[in-house]
Design an enzyme around this catalytic site. Sequence first.
Site, short mmCIF file in Angstrom:
data_model
loop_
_atom_site.label_atom_id
_atom_site.label_comp_id
_atom_site.label_asym_id
_atom_site.label_seq_id
_atom_site.Cartn_x
_atom_site.Cartn_y
_atom_site.Cartn_z
N ASP A 249 0.86 -1.20 0.00
CA ASP A 249 0.00 0.00 0.00
C ASP A 249 0.89 1.24 0.00
O ASP A 249 2.00 1.20 0.53
CB ASP A 249 -0.85 0.06 1.28
CG ASP A 249 -1.73 -1.16 1.44
OD1 ASP A 249 -2.08 -1.77 0.42
OD2 ASP A 249 -2.08 -1.46 2.60
N1 URA Z 1 -0.92 -5.93 4.04
C1 URA Z 1 -1.42 -4.68 4.07
O1 URA Z 1 -2.46 -4.43 4.69
N2 URA Z 1 -0.79 -3.73 3.39
C2 URA Z 1 0.35 -3.94 2.70
O2 URA Z 1 0.90 -3.01 2.11
C3 URA Z 1 0.86 -5.24 2.69
C4 URA Z 1 0.21 -6.21 3.36
#
Ligand code: URA
Length: 232
Positions: free
Chosen positions: A102
């Site tokens: 993310d």
């Molecule tokens: N899980 C998440 O919630 N975000 C990420 O970026 C990676 C794994």
Amino acid sequence: MRLAKYLAHAGVASRRAAETIIAARRVKVDGAVVTDPARDVDDSRSVLVDGRPVHAEGHERVVFALNKPKGVVSTASDPQGRTTVVELVPHRERLYPVGRLDADTTGLILLTNDGELAHRLTHPSFEVPRTYRARVRNAPLKEPALRALREGVELEDGPTAPARVRRLGNDHVELTIHEGRKRQVRRMLEVVGHPVKSLERVAFGPLRLGPLEPGDTRRLTGAELERLRSLR
Ligand code: URA
């Protein structure tokens, strides 16, 4: 070799994504558009993607580790104009992120021109473990929440597989999962009553983030590449 595989070897995209590129009539072999991903090609042919030549043989495969800073996106381009992980890695050739983090997540992400390797490492059947450290709200973290995370929690897209979970402090927890669902760690922690304040990936398969500063990159060593390639 099949055209889709050839493009993957050349680092153009994963094999599956290469099939989409071929179907979109973006690939020419010896001057003619080819829409059959199974067309047999080799380096004696002229293969162009969007008019640019690609070569599967004789090109060096590289993998970089990046400590992704917050706010940087892990797609190859961003319509909103945010910085991408690709822009942070100094390499003359086009590189592709291995999976996604993310925008708000920091930590270890790999980039490579080896489409085949990228595809394997992110394919669910390989179950590559990924380790995250999260700071959470509603501290302190207690045993029932940790146990639920270990055993698997119910998310809207189905239950999660058992996870390795280690409490690092009142509001600090480490989770190792081997599924790669969207925002999975954030959703898992939310479900057990501890929304995430910050999230960092500290390991991907056999690789650790180590002492890389945010925004810094390093090229993987031969031994590290061996370890990645031998994952089955
Ligand atoms: N899980 C998440 O919630 N975000 C990420 O970026 C990676 C794994």
